[in-house]
Design a protein around this motif. Structure first.
Motif, PDB file in Angstrom:
ATOM      1  N   ALA A 113      37.650  48.579  36.109  1.00 55.85           N
ATOM      2  CA  ALA A 113      38.519  49.566  36.751  1.00 55.85           C
ATOM      3  C   ALA A 113      39.978  49.159  36.577  1.00 55.85           C
ATOM      4  O   ALA A 113      40.314  47.972  36.639  1.00 55.85           O
ATOM      5  CB  ALA A 113      38.180  49.677  38.235  1.00 55.85           C
ATOM      6  N   TYR A 114      40.832  50.142  36.364  1.00 53.72           N
ATOM      7  CA  TYR A 114      42.245  49.862  36.159  1.00 53.72           C
ATOM      8  C   TYR A 114      42.934  49.585  37.501  1.00 53.72           C
ATOM      9  O   TYR A 114      42.832  50.397  38.433  1.00 53.72           O
ATOM     10  CB  TYR A 114      42.943  51.032  35.478  1.00 53.72           C
ATOM     11  N   PRO A 115      43.662  48.476  37.622  1.00 51.76           N
ATOM     12  CA  PRO A 115      44.342  48.155  38.885  1.00 51.76           C
ATOM     13  C   PRO A 115      45.326  49.233  39.342  1.00 51.76           C
ATOM     14  O   PRO A 115      45.497  49.439  40.537  1.00 51.76           O
ATOM     15  CB  PRO A 115      45.069  46.841  38.556  1.00 51.76           C
ATOM     16  N   LYS A 116      45.990  49.910  38.398  1.00 49.32           N
ATOM     17  CA  LYS A 116      46.993  50.904  38.781  1.00 49.32           C
ATOM     18  C   LYS A 116      46.383  52.006  39.630  1.00 49.32           C
ATOM     19  O   LYS A 116      47.001  52.481  40.587  1.00 49.32           O
ATOM     20  CB  LYS A 116      47.674  51.486  37.540  1.00 49.32           C
ATOM     21  N   TYR A 117      45.165  52.426  39.309  1.00 50.32           N
ATOM     22  CA  TYR A 117      44.529  53.498  40.074  1.00 50.32           C
ATOM     23  C   TYR A 117      44.057  52.991  41.437  1.00 50.32           C
ATOM     24  O   TYR A 117      44.099  53.715  42.434  1.00 50.32           O
ATOM     25  CB  TYR A 117      43.372  54.095  39.280  1.00 50.32           C
ATOM     26  N   GLY A 154      48.215  55.072  48.882  1.00 44.67           N
ATOM     27  CA  GLY A 154      48.044  56.414  49.432  1.00 44.67           C
ATOM     28  C   GLY A 154      47.339  56.379  50.773  1.00 44.67           C
ATOM     29  O   GLY A 154      47.731  57.068  51.720  1.00 44.67           O
ATOM     30  N   VAL A 155      46.278  55.567  50.873  1.00 46.22           N
ATOM     31  CA  VAL A 155      45.546  55.437  52.133  1.00 46.22           C
ATOM     32  C   VAL A 155      46.431  54.794  53.198  1.00 46.22           C
ATOM     33  O   VAL A 155      46.391  55.178  54.377  1.00 46.22           O
ATOM     34  CB  VAL A 155      44.251  54.619  51.919  1.00 46.22           C
ATOM     35  N   TYR A 156      47.259  53.814  52.790  1.00 46.90           N
ATOM     36  CA  TYR A 156      48.168  53.182  53.747  1.00 46.90           C
ATOM     37  C   TYR A 156      49.183  54.196  54.275  1.00 46.90           C
ATOM     38  O   TYR A 156      49.566  54.160  55.454  1.00 46.90           O
ATOM     39  CB  TYR A 156      48.895  51.993  53.109  1.00 46.90           C
ATOM     40  N   ILE A 192      56.586  55.316  46.780  1.00 46.65           N
ATOM     41  CA  ILE A 192      56.196  54.238  45.870  1.00 46.65           C
ATOM     42  C   ILE A 192      55.007  54.635  44.995  1.00 46.65           C
ATOM     43  O   ILE A 192      54.780  54.056  43.932  1.00 46.65           O
ATOM     44  CB  ILE A 192      55.878  52.958  46.681  1.00 46.65           C
ATOM     45  N   LEU A 193      54.247  55.652  45.384  1.00 46.98           N
ATOM     46  CA  LEU A 193      53.040  56.018  44.643  1.00 46.98           C
ATOM     47  C   LEU A 193      53.284  56.253  43.145  1.00 46.98           C
ATOM     48  O   LEU A 193      52.499  55.782  42.317  1.00 46.98           O
ATOM     49  CB  LEU A 193      52.387  57.255  45.274  1.00 46.98           C
ATOM     50  N   PRO A 194      54.361  56.969  42.754  1.00 50.21           N
ATOM     51  CA  PRO A 194      54.580  57.166  41.316  1.00 50.21           C
ATOM     52  C   PRO A 194      54.777  55.859  40.547  1.00 50.21           C
ATOM     53  O   PRO A 194      54.410  55.764  39.379  1.00 50.21           O
ATOM     54  CB  PRO A 194      55.837  58.031  41.261  1.00 50.21           C
ATOM     55  N   ILE A 195      55.347  54.846  41.228  1.00 45.28           N
ATOM     56  CA  ILE A 195      55.580  53.563  40.562  1.00 45.28           C
ATOM     57  C   ILE A 195      54.246  52.908  40.201  1.00 45.28           C
ATOM     58  O   ILE A 195      54.125  52.251  39.159  1.00 45.28           O
ATOM     59  CB  ILE A 195      56.421  52.641  41.465  1.00 45.28           C
ATOM     60  N   MET A 225      52.564  51.627  35.916  1.00 50.25           N
ATOM     61  CA  MET A 225      51.969  50.398  35.383  1.00 50.25           C
ATOM     62  C   MET A 225      51.074  50.714  34.186  1.00 50.25           C
ATOM     63  O   MET A 225      50.467  51.775  34.102  1.00 50.25           O
ATOM     64  CB  MET A 225      51.133  49.696  36.456  1.00 50.25           C
ATOM     65  N   LYS A 226      51.017  49.763  33.265  1.00 53.13           N
ATOM     66  CA  LYS A 226      50.147  49.929  32.109  1.00 53.13           C
ATOM     67  C   LYS A 226      48.689  49.880  32.546  1.00 53.13           C
ATOM     68  O   LYS A 226      48.340  49.280  33.555  1.00 53.13           O
ATOM     69  CB  LYS A 226      50.404  48.822  31.074  1.00 53.13           C
ATOM     70  N   LYS A 227      47.829  50.534  31.760  1.00 57.65           N
ATOM     71  CA  LYS A 227      46.406  50.548  32.066  1.00 57.65           C
ATOM     72  C   LYS A 227      45.778  49.215  31.668  1.00 57.65           C
ATOM     73  O   LYS A 227      45.074  49.096  30.669  1.00 57.65           O
ATOM     74  CB  LYS A 227      45.711  51.690  31.330  1.00 57.65           C
ATOM     75  N   THR A 228      46.066  48.197  32.481  1.00 55.80           N
ATOM     76  CA  THR A 228      45.617  46.853  32.168  1.00 55.80           C
ATOM     77  C   THR A 228      44.294  46.552  32.836  1.00 55.80           C
ATOM     78  O   THR A 228      44.204  46.542  34.048  1.00 55.80           O
ATOM     79  CB  THR A 228      46.663  45.818  32.641  1.00 55.80           C
ATOM     80  N   LYS A 229      43.272  46.317  32.058  1.00 60.65           N
ATOM     81  CA  LYS A 229      42.018  45.832  32.613  1.00 60.65           C
ATOM     82  C   LYS A 229      42.100  44.324  32.749  1.00 60.65           C
ATOM     83  O   LYS A 229      42.681  43.648  31.905  1.00 60.65           O
ATOM     84  CB  LYS A 229      40.838  46.212  31.711  1.00 60.65           C
TER      85      LYS A 229
END
Length: 519
Positions: free
Chosen positions: A332-336, A343-345, A499-502, A506-510
């Protein structure tokens, strides 16, 4: 080399115990300041140095842990830091003067500074690359449990025992952690033959770091109580902070062997996660600064009851973290995950802002559980992502920088919320007081209603009038604080939404070891 079997889990237990000890001591003392002040015959302002001294020493040491681990050997540095923390805890509890207590709190902060970052790097080394998301999840539980247990445990001790027990409880756990480090954590091969004569000590870098971080932490800790820049001391420290920060950056970029290798921030992955760690620290600490004050000042709960109300959310967060670790291990990608967590916070913050002056503890159960989910989806990706793409020798520096920035984010959050609350309450109260006039029918009706009730109980008219005014002023104060606390959480919620757009930039780093970081 990763550890195997039983030894791996001994290392897990050791590092988590050490990290939790450090994190508990950042918050456990706060609820005992009044008791310490009375017992040692000091003012509450002077007693606050018990918190400030620890925080300053702690935040100065954290970014230096990578250098100190290289200089002394990581195992030696870790072992003796735990001993310093434990011994200082004993003398903190045995202190019979404020000066003695502050001195040993500073030493405790120096020892504690190693426990977070060094614990993290040792834990990561004990796991294979593809298992590190699980290691992050385990360690992140400590990041949640420590600050949550601190006020709860501190409140229970203050309500039932002597304040010195706050420090004494560290002693058996500290001895246990030191023994496990000595017995089960191996030295790296290079630690057996350290030639310190060939290790360059970046003295200027250390001095500039201590000056800018120390002055910044003091400003954030004491700024509101000293009226910020109306204080010559705060103004002077602000100038010193800016000047020495510039000199620190200049020194670390020009030397080949810096005390803190800030060049690794050129890695976009680390730079982005460090910035997000600042945001997380802001949200985590500022919200947990407002909530206990709200519960105790307005709703009349004890420190113990307030702390206990946080336990279910912390446990829920601990339950979520291994799940998040497994998701990351599967690619899973950390950015998501971060997007979901922040978002939940934000949802938690806006839910808290719906509270009324009559809200009871039941109202807060669900938003605090939601907060647990948000933290579970935030801390694990940040903790793991911070080291993704770094070389093994760079990991201690990356972890240390990330932890320092999160701590500073928390200090910024508390300082800003403290100032916001003080000034907002004054403004709201002044506005509400303006309606308490004989020309206001609502005020007159409320006052007469209270007076009639008092007179019916045998109170004379003059006393009933004075008592009614005091009761109305109390209601005004309660309403002013409620409006302020509600708006505080609205501010935090808006901040996280922005902050959500930031997170999505992030790159899709696995980080499961199958895809190289940054690709």
């Amino acid at each position: 080399m990763a550890a195997k079997g039983f030894v791996k889990w001994i290392i897990v237990a050791t590092t988590v115990i050490a990290a939790v000890l450090e994190l508990i001591d950042t918050t456990i003392v706060n609820v005992a300041l009044t008791n310490i002040s009375g017992n040692l015959g000091a003012t509450i302002e002077d007693t606050s140095w018990v918190v400030t001294g620890y925080a300053i020493a702690n935040v100065i040491i954290i970014p230096l842990t990578g250098f100190l681990a290289n200089y002394f050997g990581r195992k030696n540095y870790y072992f003796y830091s735990i001993l310093l923390f434990t011994i200082s805890s004993y003398f903190c509890g045995a202190s019979n003067s404020l000066e003695m207590l502050v001195f040993f709190r500073i030493l405790q902060g120096i020892g504690g500074g190693a426990l977070l970052s060094t614990s993290q790097s040792i834990l990561f080394d004990a796991f294979e690359l593809e298992e590190r998301p699980i290691a992050s999840a385990i360690f992140s539980m400590g990041l949640i449990v420590g600050p949550t247990i601190g006020p709860t445990l501190g409140g229970f001790i203050v309500d039932n025992y002597h304040w010195s027990l706050i420090f004494d409880i560290n002693i058996p756990l500290g001895i246990l952690a030191a023994a496990m480090v000595f017995l089960y954590i191996d030295k790296k091969p290079e630690e057996y033959h350290i030639d310190r004569s060939k290790i360059h000590i970046d003295r200027l870098g250390i001095i500039f770091l201590a000056l800018w971080v120390g002055s910044l932490q003091y400003i954030l800790e004491r700024g509101q109580s000293e009226d910020w820049f109306n204080s010559k001391l705060i103004l002077g420290l602000a100038i010193l902070c800016v000047l020495t920060l510039g000199l620190f950056i200049w020194q670390e970029l020009r030397t080949d062997k810096p005390a803190v290798d800030i060049r690794i921030l050129k890695d976009p992955n680390l730079a982005m996660t460090t910035f997000i760690a600042l945001i997380l620290g802001f949200g985590l600490y500022s919200s947990m600064y407002v909530y206990p004050v709200w519960m105790q000042r307005l709703l009349g709960y004890t420190a113990t009851e307030t702390g206990m109300s946080l336990i279910p959310g912390a446990l829920f967060s601990a339950f979520c973290m291994p799940i998040v670790g497994k998701l990351m291990q599967k690619g899973a990608y950390p950015k998501y995950l971060l997007f979901v967590g922040f978002g939940v916070y934000a949802i938690f913050s806006f839910w808290m802002s719906l509270a009324s002056p009559m809200a009871g503890m039941v109202f807060f159960v669900m938003p605090l559980l939601i907060r647990g989910i948000g933290l579970g989806f935030s801390i694990v990706p940040i903790t793991n992502q911070a080291i993704a793409g770094l070389k093994p020798e760079e990991i201690p520096q990356g972890v240390a920088i990330n932890n320092m920035i999160r701590q500073l984010g928390g200090a910024f959050g508390i300082a800003l919320m403290n100032t916001y609350i003080v000034r907002k309450v004054a403004g709201v109260r002044g506005h509400l007081i303006s309606f308490i006039t004989p020309d206001n029918p609502a005020f007159v009706e409320k006052k007469n209603l209270i007076m009639h009730g008092l007179i019916a109980k045998g109170v004379n008219v003059h006393q009933a009038s004075a008592t009614a005014m005091r009761m109305i002023e109390g209601l005004v104060d309660k309403q002013a604080y409620t409006i302020t606390y509600v708006s505080s959480f609205q501010v935090i919620g808006v901040f996280f939404v922005c902050i959500l757009p930031i997170c999505l930039i992030m790159k899709k780093t696995k980080v499961n070891g199958k895809v190289e970081a940054g690709h």
